[in-house]
Enzyme design. Sequence first.
Site, PDB file in Angstrom:
ATOM      1  N   ALA A  66       1.015  -1.206  -0.015  1.00 25.75           N
ATOM      2  CA  ALA A  66       0.128   0.070   0.020  1.00 25.75           C
ATOM      3  C   ALA A  66       0.737   1.311   0.011  1.00 25.75           C
ATOM      4  CB  ALA A  66      -0.965  -0.208   1.368  1.00 25.75           C
ATOM      5  N   GLY A 110       0.652  -4.899   1.043  1.00 25.41           N
ATOM      6  CA  GLY A 110      -0.614  -4.754   0.019  1.00 25.41           C
ATOM      7  C   GLY A 110      -0.160  -5.549  -1.195  1.00 25.41           C
ATOM      8  N   GLU A 113      -0.703  -9.106  -0.575  1.00 25.70           N
ATOM      9  CA  GLU A 113      -2.226  -9.055  -0.093  1.00 25.70           C
ATOM     10  C   GLU A 113      -3.005  -9.195  -1.650  1.00 25.70           C
ATOM     11  OE1 GLU A 113      -1.909  -5.913   2.787  1.00 25.70           O
ATOM     12  OE2 GLU A 113      -2.615  -7.453   4.259  1.00 25.70           O
ATOM     13  N   GLU A 133       4.366  -5.099   7.377  1.00 29.94           N
ATOM     14  CA  GLU A 133       3.777  -3.849   8.047  1.00 29.94           C
ATOM     15  C   GLU A 133       4.375  -3.617   9.349  1.00 29.94           C
ATOM     16  OE1 GLU A 133       2.370  -6.113   6.038  1.00 29.94           O
ATOM     17  OE2 GLU A 133       0.871  -5.408   4.973  1.00 29.94           O
TER      18      GLU A 133
HETATM   19  C1  HXC Z   1       5.154   4.344  -1.477  1.00 29.99           C
HETATM   20  C2  HXC Z   1       7.135   3.368  -2.091  1.00 29.99           C
HETATM   21  C3  HXC Z   1       6.533   2.039  -1.417  1.00 29.99           C
HETATM   22  C4  HXC Z   1       5.389   1.915  -0.906  1.00 29.99           C
HETATM   23  C5  HXC Z   1       8.548   1.915  -2.354  1.00 29.99           C
HETATM   24  N1  HXC Z   1       8.147   3.006  -2.733  1.00 29.99           N
HETATM   25  N2  HXC Z   1       7.692   1.154  -1.723  1.00 29.99           N
HETATM   26  N3  HXC Z   1       6.056   4.223  -2.151  1.00 29.99           N
HETATM   27  N4  HXC Z   1       4.796   3.272  -0.791  1.00 29.99           N
HETATM   28  N5  HXC Z   1       4.867   1.035  -0.222  1.00 29.99           N
HETATM   29  C6  HXC Z   1       9.014   4.091  -3.575  1.00 29.99           C
HETATM   30  C7  HXC Z   1      10.050   4.612  -2.681  1.00 29.99           C
HETATM   31  O1  HXC Z   1       9.537   5.594  -1.886  1.00 29.99           O
HETATM   32  C8  HXC Z   1      10.892   5.054  -3.992  1.00 29.99           C
HETATM   33  O2  HXC Z   1      10.511   6.508  -4.405  1.00 29.99           O
HETATM   34  C9  HXC Z   1      10.616   4.224  -5.058  1.00 29.99           C
HETATM   35  O3  HXC Z   1       9.490   3.382  -4.670  1.00 29.99           O
HETATM   36  C10 HXC Z   1      11.869   3.136  -5.147  1.00 29.99           C
HETATM   37  O4  HXC Z   1      11.856   2.486  -3.979  1.00 29.99           O
HETATM   38  P1  HXC Z   1      13.495   2.330  -3.213  1.00 29.99           P
HETATM   39  O5  HXC Z   1      12.984   2.170  -1.766  1.00 29.99           O
HETATM   40  O6  HXC Z   1      14.190   3.432  -3.545  1.00 29.99           O
HETATM   41  O7  HXC Z   1      13.839   0.937  -3.812  1.00 29.99           O
HETATM   42  P2  HXC Z   1      14.855  -0.038  -3.204  1.00 29.99           P
HETATM   43  O8  HXC Z   1      15.898   0.577  -2.440  1.00 29.99           O
HETATM   44  O9  HXC Z   1      15.277  -1.227  -4.448  1.00 29.99           O
HETATM   45  O10 HXC Z   1      13.947  -0.928  -2.019  1.00 29.99           O
HETATM   46  C11 HXC Z   1      12.791  -1.795  -2.300  1.00 29.99           C
HETATM   47  C12 HXC Z   1      11.919  -1.981  -1.423  1.00 29.99           C
HETATM   48  C13 HXC Z   1      11.753  -0.878  -0.639  1.00 29.99           C
HETATM   49  C14 HXC Z   1      12.757  -3.111  -0.495  1.00 29.99           C
HETATM   50  C15 HXC Z   1      10.683  -2.457  -2.001  1.00 29.99           C
HETATM   51  O11 HXC Z   1      11.104   0.082  -1.541  1.00 29.99           O
HETATM   52  C16 HXC Z   1      10.680  -0.874   0.754  1.00 29.99           C
HETATM   53  O12 HXC Z   1      10.943  -1.567   1.609  1.00 29.99           O
HETATM   54  N6  HXC Z   1       9.485  -0.527   0.436  1.00 29.99           N
HETATM   55  C17 HXC Z   1       8.489  -0.526   1.237  1.00 29.99           C
HETATM   56  C18 HXC Z   1       7.771  -2.042   1.356  1.00 29.99           C
HETATM   57  C19 HXC Z   1       6.682  -1.911   2.456  1.00 29.99           C
HETATM   58  O13 HXC Z   1       6.970  -1.503   3.643  1.00 29.99           O
HETATM   59  N7  HXC Z   1       5.418  -2.272   2.196  1.00 29.99           N
HETATM   60  C20 HXC Z   1       4.536  -2.501   2.917  1.00 29.99           C
HETATM   61  C21 HXC Z   1       3.398  -1.095   2.895  1.00 29.99           C
HETATM   62  S1  HXC Z   1       2.068  -0.976   4.235  1.00 29.99           S
HETATM   63  P3  HXC Z   1      11.218   7.814  -4.080  1.00 29.99           P
HETATM   64  O14 HXC Z   1      10.556   8.784  -4.748  1.00 29.99           O
HETATM   65  O15 HXC Z   1      11.140   8.044  -2.466  1.00 29.99           O
HETATM   66  O16 HXC Z   1      12.563   7.614  -4.361  1.00 29.99           O
HETATM   67  C22 HXC Z   1       0.843  -1.992   3.468  1.00 29.99           C
HETATM   68  C23 HXC Z   1      -0.312  -2.275   4.101  1.00 29.99           C
HETATM   69  C24 HXC Z   1      -0.566  -1.443   5.394  1.00 29.99           C
HETATM   70  O17 HXC Z   1       1.178  -2.527   2.572  1.00 29.99           O
HETATM   71  C25 HXC Z   1      -1.542  -1.849   6.191  1.00 29.99           C
HETATM   72  C26 HXC Z   1      -1.752  -0.990   7.165  1.00 29.99           C
HETATM   73  C27 HXC Z   1      -2.819  -0.196   7.646  1.00 29.99           C
END
Ligand code: HXC
Length: 259
Positions: A66, A110, A113, A133
């Site tokens: 998400a 997400g 999911e 998360e």
């Molecule tokens: C918004 C995201 C994102 C996300 C990545 N990006 N994941 N933006 N939401 N979930 C964006 C980054 O900010 C970045 O943009 C660009 O995508 C590239 O990501 P990087 O982090 O620079 O890439 P990398 O270093 O290769 O790392 C990849 C990754 C990492 C390991 C997948 O991006 C990561 O950990 N992402 C988050 C994963 C996560 O936590 N997902 C769960 C989300 S919560 P910019 O513009 O900043 O460079 C969820 C449910 C929530 O899904 C429910 C609770 C209510």
Amino acid sequence: MAYETILVEQRDAVTLITLNRPEALNALNTKVLAELTEALAAFEADASQGCAVVTGSGDKAFAAGADIKEMVDKSAAEMFNEDFFAGWNRMVAATRKPWIAAVNGFALGGGCEVAMMADFIIASENAKFGQPEIKLGVAPGMGGSQRLTRAVGKAKAMDLVLTGRMMDAAEAERAGLVARVVPHDQLLDEALKAAAAIAGMAPMAVKVNKELVDAAYETTLSQGMLHERRLFQILAATEDKAEGMTAFVEKRAASWKGR
Ligand code: HXC
């Protein structure tokens, strides 16, 4: 129909939907949900379409979760009042035709999911699955604690949800989350081929088969067996049952009518 966050194309009887926010690793925001819901509804309503494939654009991600940037300032009251994430359940419930997730890279939070909302997952060797998360101070909100546990069992679900670690495609296949793992460059071909095979089956039988496997998650064994037997008996009244069995006996391909 022009979308902003997804690409949609029809390949014969298969609808291919590509999550298309590569700059954000295809993170799922409200717009993606609205557009994916609309695209799946159009697929559902189009009698020429028999199966869909959902994948991610680029080589790196199916969807990295998400959209954290959309959620960071959202209050609990806003999330409660909007019933944030409830739309995903409505989307799944409204789609009686099958769709396959072709997971081409990160499927996190997400993203994992949404892959689990699909009827099954075909993964590239590069795929990585996780529910991270907990690292954001929250918990899965779109089915991660429920569908993952049903798919892989308590031990591995607890491991993934509590540590937030990722598992690779081979581990996901061993655990039963993934139906097939294929070489990265063959992912789309394999998923489209599987979808075309499904789209070539009798349409009512496809919906019934999907409904029955899903029912196994919701009912007792005896209720599920009864449900299965009744739907089998109902399908026996269709023209496509007569056609399918006659075609087998006559050693020819069946020609389905969808009734
Ligand atoms: C918004 C995201 C994102 C996300 C990545 N990006 N994941 N933006 N939401 N979930 C964006 C980054 O900010 C970045 O943009 C660009 O995508 C590239 O990501 P990087 O982090 O620079 O890439 P990398 O270093 O290769 O790392 C990849 C990754 C990492 C390991 C997948 O991006 C990561 O950990 N992402 C988050 C994963 C996560 O936590 N997902 C769960 C989300 S919560 P910019 O513009 O900043 O460079 C969820 C449910 C929530 O899904 C429910 C609770 C209510």
